[in-house]
Scaffold this motif. Sequence first.
Motif, short mmCIF file in Angstrom:
data_model
loop_
_atom_site.label_atom_id
_atom_site.label_comp_id
_atom_site.label_asym_id
_atom_site.label_seq_id
_atom_site.Cartn_x
_atom_site.Cartn_y
_atom_site.Cartn_z
N TRP A 153 -4.03 -21.83 -17.93
CA TRP A 153 -3.78 -21.04 -16.72
C TRP A 153 -2.44 -20.32 -16.85
CZ3 TRP A 153 -6.80 -20.47 -12.30
CH2 TRP A 153 -7.98 -21.23 -12.27
N ILE A 154 -2.46 -19.02 -16.67
CA ILE A 154 -1.24 -18.21 -16.71
C ILE A 154 -0.98 -17.67 -15.31
CG2 ILE A 154 -0.09 -16.23 -17.76
CD1 ILE A 154 -2.04 -16.50 -20.13
N THR A 155 0.20 -17.94 -14.79
CA THR A 155 0.56 -17.48 -13.45
C THR A 155 0.43 -15.96 -13.36
OG1 THR A 155 2.16 -19.28 -13.34
CG2 THR A 155 2.32 -17.59 -11.65
N PRO A 156 -0.18 -15.45 -12.30
CA PRO A 156 -0.29 -13.99 -12.15
C PRO A 156 1.07 -13.30 -12.18
CG PRO A 156 -1.64 -15.13 -10.51
CD PRO A 156 -0.81 -16.19 -11.18
N VAL A 157 1.05 -12.03 -12.51
CA VAL A 157 2.29 -11.24 -12.52
C VAL A 157 2.90 -11.22 -11.12
CG1 VAL A 157 3.26 -8.94 -12.91
CG2 VAL A 157 1.52 -9.84 -14.46
N GLN A 245 -5.78 -12.28 -11.33
CA GLN A 245 -5.21 -11.01 -10.88
C GLN A 245 -5.23 -11.00 -9.36
OE1 GLN A 245 -7.50 -8.03 -13.01
NE2 GLN A 245 -6.25 -8.28 -14.84
N ALA A 246 -4.06 -10.87 -8.76
CA ALA A 246 -3.91 -10.96 -7.31
C ALA A 246 -3.62 -9.59 -6.72
CB ALA A 246 -2.79 -11.93 -6.97
N PHE A 247 -4.20 -9.33 -5.55
CA PHE A 247 -3.92 -8.09 -4.84
C PHE A 247 -4.16 -8.32 -3.36
CE2 PHE A 247 -8.37 -7.92 -5.96
CZ PHE A 247 -8.99 -7.43 -4.82
N ILE A 255 -7.39 -13.37 -4.85
CA ILE A 255 -7.11 -13.75 -6.23
C ILE A 255 -8.43 -13.70 -6.99
CG2 ILE A 255 -6.21 -15.51 -7.78
CD1 ILE A 255 -4.58 -16.61 -5.50
N CYS A 256 -8.46 -12.85 -8.02
CA CYS A 256 -9.67 -12.67 -8.81
C CYS A 256 -9.53 -13.36 -10.16
CB CYS A 256 -9.96 -11.19 -9.01
SG CYS A 256 -10.33 -10.32 -7.48
N TYR A 257 -10.65 -13.86 -10.65
CA TYR A 257 -10.70 -14.56 -11.93
C TYR A 257 -11.62 -13.82 -12.90
CZ TYR A 257 -8.60 -18.12 -9.01
OH TYR A 257 -7.77 -18.78 -8.15
N PRO A 271 -17.15 -21.87 -13.89
CA PRO A 271 -18.25 -21.86 -12.93
C PRO A 271 -17.71 -21.67 -11.52
CG PRO A 271 -17.71 -24.11 -13.56
CD PRO A 271 -16.87 -23.21 -14.43
N GLY A 272 -18.61 -21.34 -10.60
CA GLY A 272 -18.18 -21.18 -9.22
C GLY A 272 -17.81 -19.75 -8.89
N PRO A 273 -17.07 -19.56 -7.81
CA PRO A 273 -16.73 -18.20 -7.37
C PRO A 273 -15.76 -17.53 -8.33
CG PRO A 273 -15.49 -19.80 -6.09
CD PRO A 273 -16.47 -20.59 -6.93
N THR A 274 -15.79 -16.20 -8.34
CA THR A 274 -14.88 -15.44 -9.20
C THR A 274 -13.68 -14.91 -8.43
OG1 THR A 274 -16.18 -13.42 -8.85
CG2 THR A 274 -16.71 -14.77 -10.80
N CYS A 275 -13.58 -15.24 -7.15
CA CYS A 275 -12.37 -14.85 -6.41
C CYS A 275 -12.19 -15.79 -5.22
CB CYS A 275 -12.41 -13.39 -5.96
SG CYS A 275 -13.53 -13.06 -4.60
N LEU A 276 -10.95 -15.91 -4.78
CA LEU A 276 -10.59 -16.65 -3.59
C LEU A 276 -9.85 -15.73 -2.63
CD1 LEU A 276 -9.20 -20.01 -5.11
CD2 LEU A 276 -11.51 -19.58 -4.23
N GLN A 277 -10.07 -15.94 -1.34
CA GLN A 277 -9.35 -15.20 -0.32
C GLN A 277 -8.45 -16.14 0.46
OE1 GLN A 277 -12.42 -13.40 2.09
NE2 GLN A 277 -12.69 -11.68 0.69
N TYR A 278 -7.26 -15.64 0.79
CA TYR A 278 -6.32 -16.46 1.55
C TYR A 278 -6.44 -16.11 3.03
CZ TYR A 278 -1.93 -18.79 2.81
OH TYR A 278 -0.99 -19.63 3.35
N ARG A 279 -6.95 -17.07 3.82
CA ARG A 279 -7.09 -16.86 5.25
C ARG A 279 -6.88 -18.19 5.98
NH1 ARG A 279 -12.29 -16.40 3.01
NH2 ARG A 279 -13.80 -17.96 3.78
N GLU A 280 -6.28 -18.12 7.13
CA GLU A 280 -5.97 -19.32 7.92
C GLU A 280 -5.22 -20.35 7.08
OE1 GLU A 280 -9.57 -20.74 9.66
OE2 GLU A 280 -9.94 -18.91 10.78
#
Length: 294
Positions: A153-157, A245-247, A255-257, A271-280
């Motif tokens: 795992w490499i921390t995003p820019v 990659q975060a935007f 955050i996209c993978y 496996p699993g989702p290719t992105c996560l969303q930050y909410r709540e």
Amino acid sequence: MHAAPPTSQESPRDSASVVLLQDGAAGMQVLLLRRHAKASNMAGIYVFPGGKLEREDHFADGSTHLDQPLSTLAQQLSEDGTTPATAVALYVAALREALEECGLLLAEPQTADRVLDASDARKRLRGGQAFTNMLETLALRLQTRALRPWSRWITPVAPSMSTRRFDTRFFVARAPAGQVARHDDEETVDTLWIAPRTALEQYRDGAIDLAPPQIMSLAHLARYASVEQVLEAASCRRPPTILPQAFDDGETRVICYPGDARHAVRERALPGPTCLQYRERRFFPEKGFDALFD
């Protein structure tokens, strides 16, 4: 396909983390440690034991304190451009951090007249003795064979939860029998043995805090029923490299993978989702919690 090296004013620091596993009556469990609330990085977050490479992690080939040669460790790690010396340092760092942060010692006596004493080894480190000197004093050989490379795992820019960037190799290992994991009350303040899915459910419910690499790693581990299944899977594939990659999509952090349509690397890494969303104040897949296990 692997993620290209990131471009940033701050190069990510080499580090290692070890995902310690055990089989329990209710299924496989993973060890999580809670970072101190005043830690400079990932404060209050539950993480796997780990940390950055130190100078003392670099061992010479043929060292009596290693159970495998440098060339073998480099081959097992399977990273283009990583020298054998750095490969062995990553293994050593993972084993050192396991002892420092939770008191688990994956090692063996060099001679039959010696007894493995994890508590004594950790006490020596906390008293200021260098890791290599401790191994010498107690005549120990590190069990690098117990570690299997799992992911990188490499921390995003543009980090979402940390102030520093790391290039972290995650190893999986069976927790040593007869030893008890305990946090150090300095860097870590709680020890938790928990099923991967249960940890994610507690995160969903706000009982614990996790970072995205732990979320995705726990979702991956939740697909296995036993430690042996995880170790076998690790032995059969090359560890994927994940440079998220975060935007920002409006007011939502995304955050996209690798494998996501918005990521530069189109081949899926996990496996699993290719992105996560930050909410709540939580990271979740766009389609909800259960999508972690699809």
